[in-house]
Design a protein around this motif. Structure first.
Motif, PDB file in Angstrom:
ATOM      1  N   LYS A  23       0.904  -1.042   0.112  1.00  0.00           N
ATOM      2  CA  LYS A  23       0.140  -0.088  -0.126  1.00  0.00           C
ATOM      3  C   LYS A  23       0.852   1.273  -0.100  1.00  0.00           C
ATOM      4  CE  LYS A  23      -3.843  -2.157   2.421  1.00  0.00           C
ATOM      5  NZ  LYS A  23      -4.675  -2.299   3.744  1.00  0.00           N
ATOM      6  N   LYS A  24       2.266   1.162   0.621  1.00  0.00           N
ATOM      7  CA  LYS A  24       3.023   2.338   0.664  1.00  0.00           C
ATOM      8  C   LYS A  24       4.449   1.855   0.269  1.00  0.00           C
ATOM      9  CE  LYS A  24       0.050   4.378   4.407  1.00  0.00           C
ATOM     10  NZ  LYS A  24       0.125   4.832   5.645  1.00  0.00           N
ATOM     11  N   SER A  47       6.422  -1.859   1.172  1.00  0.00           N
ATOM     12  CA  SER A  47       7.914  -1.808   0.501  1.00  0.00           C
ATOM     13  C   SER A  47       8.836  -0.796   0.940  1.00  0.00           C
ATOM     14  CB  SER A  47       7.655  -1.588  -0.895  1.00  0.00           C
ATOM     15  OG  SER A  47       7.083  -2.437  -1.725  1.00  0.00           O
ATOM     16  N   VAL A  48       9.927  -1.486   1.434  1.00  0.00           N
ATOM     17  CA  VAL A  48      11.208  -0.731   2.164  1.00  0.00           C
ATOM     18  C   VAL A  48      12.172  -0.287   1.316  1.00  0.00           C
ATOM     19  CG1 VAL A  48      12.722  -0.571   4.087  1.00  0.00           C
ATOM     20  CG2 VAL A  48      10.478  -1.523   4.371  1.00  0.00           C
ATOM     21  N   GLY A  97       5.623  -9.543   5.654  1.00  0.00           N
ATOM     22  CA  GLY A  97       4.882  -9.378   4.504  1.00  0.00           C
ATOM     23  C   GLY A  97       5.519  -8.153   3.659  1.00  0.00           C
ATOM     24  N   GLY A  98       6.348  -7.596   3.936  1.00  0.00           N
ATOM     25  CA  GLY A  98       6.912  -6.298   3.127  1.00  0.00           C
ATOM     26  C   GLY A  98       8.059  -6.718   2.363  1.00  0.00           C
ATOM     27  N   ILE A  99       8.717  -5.972   1.471  1.00  0.00           N
ATOM     28  CA  ILE A  99       9.698  -6.174   0.387  1.00  0.00           C
ATOM     29  C   ILE A  99      10.660  -5.109   0.648  1.00  0.00           C
ATOM     30  CG2 ILE A  99      10.344  -6.033  -1.780  1.00  0.00           C
ATOM     31  CD1 ILE A  99       8.521  -8.397  -1.112  1.00  0.00           C
ATOM     32  N   SER A 141      -2.554   4.660  -7.093  1.00  0.00           N
ATOM     33  CA  SER A 141      -1.175   5.239  -6.608  1.00  0.00           C
ATOM     34  C   SER A 141      -0.689   5.128  -5.301  1.00  0.00           C
ATOM     35  CB  SER A 141      -1.229   6.937  -7.133  1.00  0.00           C
ATOM     36  OG  SER A 141       0.186   7.500  -6.557  1.00  0.00           O
ATOM     37  N   MET A 142       0.500   4.357  -5.039  1.00  0.00           N
ATOM     38  CA  MET A 142       1.218   4.291  -3.818  1.00  0.00           C
ATOM     39  C   MET A 142       1.910   5.310  -3.157  1.00  0.00           C
ATOM     40  SD  MET A 142       2.513   0.306  -3.735  1.00  0.00           S
ATOM     41  CE  MET A 142       3.330   0.250  -5.044  1.00  0.00           C
ATOM     42  N   PRO A 143       1.600   5.731  -2.015  1.00  0.00           N
ATOM     43  CA  PRO A 143       2.346   6.928  -1.367  1.00  0.00           C
ATOM     44  C   PRO A 143       3.830   6.697  -1.161  1.00  0.00           C
ATOM     45  CG  PRO A 143       0.372   6.438  -0.080  1.00  0.00           C
ATOM     46  CD  PRO A 143       0.489   5.359  -1.098  1.00  0.00           C
ATOM     47  N   VAL A 144       4.663   7.530  -1.442  1.00  0.00           N
ATOM     48  CA  VAL A 144       6.244   7.315  -1.333  1.00  0.00           C
ATOM     49  C   VAL A 144       6.626   8.292  -0.361  1.00  0.00           C
ATOM     50  CG1 VAL A 144       8.394   7.312  -2.448  1.00  0.00           C
ATOM     51  CG2 VAL A 144       6.637   6.671  -3.791  1.00  0.00           C
TER      52      VAL A 144
END
Length: 444
Positions: A23-24, A47-48, A97-99, A141-144
């Motif tokens: 989501k972000k 995502s990191v 669950g993140g990347i 769109s995903m917030p960065v």
């Protein structure tokens, strides 16, 4: 697994290393990883992204001694250990669950950010991810978001149109709710851990919701006696062997360090001592400009930083004999140096405490508000069987970069220990050093 191949659509919306199921997208600054080496696991299933320059900065910081170097090495080991899960360029799956991925490009249209500063390179990397307009699997769109503990970085990023936030995972303001003394009519339903109540002129220690013990007034520790109800409670907590961890906060002049040292000397030098030695330490963090390299051995190097401790010890050992209500052993000492020479008191450098074990010690950490949460964890885990630890500090006087009243190690300890039976937190509000000191703390 390359998440850039999972979705169809415009190539500008497909960002290598960004999970389309997230989501972000969070881009981390170096100071976040130094502050919390496990921070990459704190962003749930999002995502990191680590800018390439962050890895370079960690590489430069990993050499040498001290907690910063240790944190840099730990972060690099964590990232290296994750590489077995897949190529880091396309995204490594994290447990939550993140990347995790490393961004190697700084392509951005921003004309104001020059590459001469590492901070600008980090912002440019985050902007390049943002300008690719990453979208999730539904096309949204995903917030960065750039995560940094540096206020200047956050300001510059926001001015370039990039969302920027502080690292909030270990922030806590719970200390604002606790640490006081309950009064006659205060509700006892929310009592946590060991608390105190003042009824008229008497002070009681509360243990649970229906048990209380009256505190004897006038207790003397090496000639040091309580000047108000707050100090009565503090002295009781400092000499109670059932309370293994004590946190004292408050403004300058409230007696935090003096009472802790008096209690430590008293319980280490009496006929049947509870502890074998007093260990005292404080972070080596200057206020204002640093005076630079200090010559001499370890004791000589630490002397300027420990001078506030020595000042308080002088007060204890020079207390007039007529004020000694319990024939204190400290009255035999002409100088606090005897305590050090005889091994009763040891000045410890926190830099070298990692890996040690300290059983049956009365351990005092002064100015603990200048420690990171990971530093406090390292210190607490050094305590052996029979050790009592006292942490003192003023949460409004922080000299360490990237820390504030909610994210420092002392606040972190209070928030995590507040429900423990062997813990006591007291916030002292009344200055007793002098009328001038109280006036300065109140109006300046």
């Amino acid at each position: 697994m390359n998440f850039a191949t999972q979705v169809s659509g415009p190539l500008s919306h497909v960002v290598p290393g960004v999970d389309m199921k997230a989501k972000k997208v969070f881009v981390l600054d170096t100071n976040v990883l130094i502050h919390d080496p496990h921070s990459i696991f704190s962003f749930e299933d999002n995502s990191v992204v680590l800018p390439f320059v962050v890895i370079e900065e960690l590489d430069g910081l990993k050499k040498g001694h001290g907690e910063i170097a240790a944190s840099a090495r730990q972060v690099l080991r964590i990232i290296d250990g994750l590489r077995c899960r897949g190529p880091i360029s396309s995204g490594i799956p994290l447990d939550g669950g993140g990347i995790l991925s490393v961004a190697t490009t700084m392509n951005t249209t921003s004309p104001v950010l020059f590459d001469d500063k590492k901070d600008n390179q980090i912002i440019k990397t985050a902007l390049s991810v943002f300008e690719k307009k990453p979208r999730d699997e539904n096309g949204r769109s995903m917030p960065v978001i750039l995560i940094s503990k540096d206020t200047a970085v956050r300001i510059k990023a926001e001015s370039c149109g990039l969302r920027a936030e502080d690292y909030l995972n270990d922030k806590s303001s719970i200390f604002k709710l606790y640490g006081g003394i309950l009064r006659n009519n205060d509700c006892r339903e929310s009592i946590l851990s060991v608390r105190y109540m003042k009824i008229d002129d008497d002070v009681f220690r509360l243990q649970g919701k229906d048990r209380e013990t009256k505190i004897r007034n006038g207790k003397s520790l090496e000639g040091i006696t309580a000047k108000n109800a707050e100090q009565q409670c503090a002295i009781d907590a400092l000499i109670n062997p059932e309370i293994e961890v004590v946190a004292l906060t408050g403004a300058a002049g409230t007696g935090k360090t003096l009472m802790a040292l008096a209690a430590a000397v008293h319980q280490t030098t009496k006929k049947s001592p509870l502890y074998e030695q007093v260990v005292v330490s404080r972070p080596v963090v200057p206020m204002g400009n640093d005076i630079g390299y200090l010559p001499g051995d370890l004791a000589e190097k630490l002397a300027p930083w420990m001078q506030p401790i020595f000042d308080n010890l002088e007060v204890i050992v020079n207390t007039p004999k007529e004020q000694m209500k319990d024939n204190s052993p400290a009255s035999r000492y002409r100088s606090f140096q005897y305590l050090i020479d005889s091994g009763i008191l040891q000045i410890e450098a926190l830099t070298y405490i990692r890996g040690r074990s300290l059983p049956k010690r009365y351990f005092i950490v002064d100015e603990a508000q200048n420690l990171r949460p990971i530093d406090v964890k390292t210190i607490i885990t050094r305590c052996g069987e029979g050790t009592k630890i006292v942490l003192t500090g003023d949460l409004n006087q922080i000299d360490t970069p990237y820390l504030d009243a909610s994210s420092n190690g002392l606040a972190y300890l209070i928030s995590h220990f507040i429900n423990e039976e062997n813990f006591c937190y007291l916030n002292l509000k009344n200055s007793v050093r002098s009328r001038l000191a109280e006036q300065g703390a109140r109006i300046l």
